[in-house]
Enzyme design. Structure first.
Site, PDB file in Angstrom:
ATOM      1  N   ARG A  30       0.717  -1.108   0.005  1.00 33.18           N
ATOM      2  CA  ARG A  30       0.038  -0.086   0.062  1.00 33.18           C
ATOM      3  C   ARG A  30       0.888   1.123   0.116  1.00 33.18           C
ATOM      4  O   ARG A  30       1.961   1.281   0.601  1.00 33.18           O
ATOM      5  CB  ARG A  30      -0.802  -0.092   1.141  1.00 33.18           C
ATOM      6  CG  ARG A  30      -2.107  -1.144   1.151  1.00 33.18           C
ATOM      7  CD  ARG A  30      -3.150  -1.108   1.999  1.00 33.18           C
ATOM      8  NE  ARG A  30      -3.808  -2.293   2.160  1.00 33.18           N
ATOM      9  CZ  ARG A  30      -4.894  -2.523   1.072  1.00 33.18           C
ATOM     10  NH1 ARG A  30      -5.168  -1.631   0.411  1.00 33.18           N
ATOM     11  NH2 ARG A  30      -5.659  -3.612   1.332  1.00 33.18           N
ATOM     12  N   ASP A  31       0.394   2.297  -0.842  1.00 29.53           N
ATOM     13  CA  ASP A  31       1.018   3.513  -0.949  1.00 29.53           C
ATOM     14  C   ASP A  31       1.027   4.204   0.423  1.00 29.53           C
ATOM     15  O   ASP A  31       0.168   4.253   1.102  1.00 29.53           O
ATOM     16  CB  ASP A  31       0.526   4.530  -1.956  1.00 29.53           C
ATOM     17  CG  ASP A  31       1.373   5.453  -2.271  1.00 29.53           C
ATOM     18  OD1 ASP A  31       2.104   5.588  -3.366  1.00 29.53           O
ATOM     19  OD2 ASP A  31       1.557   6.322  -1.561  1.00 29.53           O
ATOM     20  N   ILE A  32       2.102   4.831   0.866  1.00 29.83           N
ATOM     21  CA  ILE A  32       2.293   5.488   2.104  1.00 29.83           C
ATOM     22  C   ILE A  32       1.306   6.630   2.358  1.00 29.83           C
ATOM     23  O   ILE A  32       0.808   7.074   3.238  1.00 29.83           O
ATOM     24  CB  ILE A  32       3.766   5.643   2.561  1.00 29.83           C
ATOM     25  CG1 ILE A  32       3.905   5.859   4.253  1.00 29.83           C
ATOM     26  CG2 ILE A  32       4.438   6.894   1.863  1.00 29.83           C
ATOM     27  CD1 ILE A  32       5.237   5.880   4.728  1.00 29.83           C
ATOM     28  N   ASN A  88       4.656   6.194 -13.852  1.00 31.57           N
ATOM     29  CA  ASN A  88       5.340   7.485 -14.028  1.00 31.57           C
ATOM     30  C   ASN A  88       6.663   7.704 -14.492  1.00 31.57           C
ATOM     31  O   ASN A  88       7.528   6.616 -13.903  1.00 31.57           O
ATOM     32  CB  ASN A  88       5.202   8.496 -12.747  1.00 31.57           C
ATOM     33  CG  ASN A  88       3.860   8.861 -12.372  1.00 31.57           C
ATOM     34  OD1 ASN A  88       2.978   9.085 -13.154  1.00 31.57           O
ATOM     35  ND2 ASN A  88       3.447   8.689 -11.132  1.00 31.57           N
ATOM     36  N   VAL A  97      10.186   7.868  -7.277  1.00 35.37           N
ATOM     37  CA  VAL A  97      10.910   6.966  -6.679  1.00 35.37           C
ATOM     38  C   VAL A  97      11.567   6.234  -8.108  1.00 35.37           C
ATOM     39  O   VAL A  97      10.703   5.646  -8.660  1.00 35.37           O
ATOM     40  CB  VAL A  97      10.390   5.938  -5.862  1.00 35.37           C
ATOM     41  CG1 VAL A  97      11.229   4.597  -5.369  1.00 35.37           C
ATOM     42  CG2 VAL A  97       9.849   6.563  -4.434  1.00 35.37           C
ATOM     43  N   HIS A 101       7.306   1.312 -10.926  1.00 35.02           N
ATOM     44  CA  HIS A 101       6.226   0.928  -9.977  1.00 35.02           C
ATOM     45  C   HIS A 101       4.779   1.190 -10.900  1.00 35.02           C
ATOM     46  O   HIS A 101       4.900   2.221 -11.412  1.00 35.02           O
ATOM     47  CB  HIS A 101       6.303   1.333  -8.559  1.00 35.02           C
ATOM     48  CG  HIS A 101       6.486   2.857  -8.530  1.00 35.02           C
ATOM     49  ND1 HIS A 101       7.857   3.477  -8.856  1.00 35.02           N
ATOM     50  CD2 HIS A 101       5.948   4.059  -8.284  1.00 35.02           C
ATOM     51  CE1 HIS A 101       7.647   4.696  -8.671  1.00 35.02           C
ATOM     52  NE2 HIS A 101       6.391   5.314  -8.531  1.00 35.02           N
ATOM     53  N   HIS A 103       1.119   1.982 -10.173  1.00 34.49           N
ATOM     54  CA  HIS A 103       0.134   2.449  -9.281  1.00 34.49           C
ATOM     55  C   HIS A 103      -1.427   1.830  -9.528  1.00 34.49           C
ATOM     56  O   HIS A 103      -1.717   1.899 -10.767  1.00 34.49           O
ATOM     57  CB  HIS A 103       0.173   4.044  -9.415  1.00 34.49           C
ATOM     58  CG  HIS A 103       1.049   4.861  -8.681  1.00 34.49           C
ATOM     59  ND1 HIS A 103       1.079   5.555  -7.615  1.00 34.49           N
ATOM     60  CD2 HIS A 103       2.303   5.138  -9.596  1.00 34.49           C
ATOM     61  CE1 HIS A 103       2.443   6.044  -7.570  1.00 34.49           C
ATOM     62  NE2 HIS A 103       2.876   6.060  -8.854  1.00 34.49           N
TER      63      HIS A 103
HETATM   64  P1  5GP Z   1       6.089   8.152  -8.168  1.00 31.42           P
HETATM   65  O1  5GP Z   1       5.829   9.420  -8.037  1.00 31.42           O
HETATM   66  O2  5GP Z   1       7.561   7.874  -8.163  1.00 31.42           O
HETATM   67  O3  5GP Z   1       5.331   7.659  -9.133  1.00 31.42           O
HETATM   68  O4  5GP Z   1       5.239   7.296  -6.709  1.00 31.42           O
HETATM   69  C1  5GP Z   1       6.031   7.081  -5.641  1.00 31.42           C
HETATM   70  C2  5GP Z   1       4.960   6.770  -4.787  1.00 31.42           C
HETATM   71  O5  5GP Z   1       5.779   6.148  -3.633  1.00 31.42           O
HETATM   72  C3  5GP Z   1       4.303   7.737  -4.181  1.00 31.42           C
HETATM   73  O6  5GP Z   1       2.820   7.550  -4.446  1.00 31.42           O
HETATM   74  C4  5GP Z   1       4.618   7.982  -2.599  1.00 31.42           C
HETATM   75  O7  5GP Z   1       3.495   7.922  -1.861  1.00 31.42           O
HETATM   76  C5  5GP Z   1       4.795   6.315  -2.441  1.00 31.42           C
HETATM   77  N1  5GP Z   1       6.172   6.067  -1.375  1.00 31.42           N
HETATM   78  C6  5GP Z   1       7.112   6.966  -1.242  1.00 31.42           C
HETATM   79  N2  5GP Z   1       7.728   6.578  -0.157  1.00 31.42           N
HETATM   80  C7  5GP Z   1       7.184   5.460   0.392  1.00 31.42           C
HETATM   81  C8  5GP Z   1       7.485   4.428   1.517  1.00 31.42           C
HETATM   82  O8  5GP Z   1       8.359   4.557   2.310  1.00 31.42           O
HETATM   83  N3  5GP Z   1       6.415   3.723   1.546  1.00 31.42           N
HETATM   84  C9  5GP Z   1       5.359   3.573   0.861  1.00 31.42           C
HETATM   85  N4  5GP Z   1       4.486   2.265   1.176  1.00 31.42           N
HETATM   86  N5  5GP Z   1       5.160   4.121  -0.232  1.00 31.42           N
HETATM   87  C10 5GP Z   1       5.815   5.136  -0.511  1.00 31.42           C
END
Ligand code: 5GP
Length: 116
Positions: A30-32, A88, A97, A101, A103
């Site tokens: 799950r997203d944080i 993304n 990140v 990944h 979503h």
């Molecule tokens: P991006 O913008 O790279 O596509 O999405 C990165 C996602 O990783 C974001 O939705 C963010 O909330 C999630 N995220 C970042 N750090 C952590 C973490 O430590 N744990 C979890 N579960 N999600 C994270």
């Protein structure tokens, strides 16, 4: 060699996360900071930094990400109403990140695909 992110530590269960699925190819957690009632990230267990780095040898893991998303969507009860799958890439894509990944976002109407 690309630098590991915190997602590698989540996959290895070195730092806590709400892992909902894991197999030999992918991990889902799950997203944080969820943007919708269901917001789950599905990642390959190996480090692929961005969509730009995807090659034929990654197809098993990348394909598994989709089939696992479909399975989790059913379990979350959002398959029928629908949901969105998002990857993304880099700065314009809003990637934060650098471990690719998927979503899985749903549980409410999501509005237009791209915000202006
Ligand atoms: P991006 O913008 O790279 O596509 O999405 C990165 C996602 O990783 C974001 O939705 C963010 O909330 C999630 N995220 C970042 N750090 C952590 C973490 O430590 N744990 C979890 N579960 N999600 C994270």
């Amino acid at each position: 060699m690309a630098e590991e992110t915190l997602f590698s530590k989540i996959i290895r269960r070195e730092i806590p996360a709400d892992i909902v699925y894991q197999d030999e190819l992918v991990t889902a957690f799950r997203d944080i900071a969820p943007k919708a009632p269901t917001h789950i990230l599905i990642v390959p267990n190996i480090l692929i930094p961005t969509a730009n780095d995807a090659v034929a040898g990654h197809e098993a893991a990348l394909g598994r990400m989709i089939t696992v998303a479909a399975k989790i969507a059913k379990e979350e009860g959002i398959a029928e109403d629908g949901y969105r799958l998002i990857i993304n890439c880099n700065q314009h894509g809003g990637q934060e990140v650098y471990h690719i990944h998927l979503h899985l976002v749903g549980g409410r109407p999501l509005g237009p695909m791209i915000a202006h």
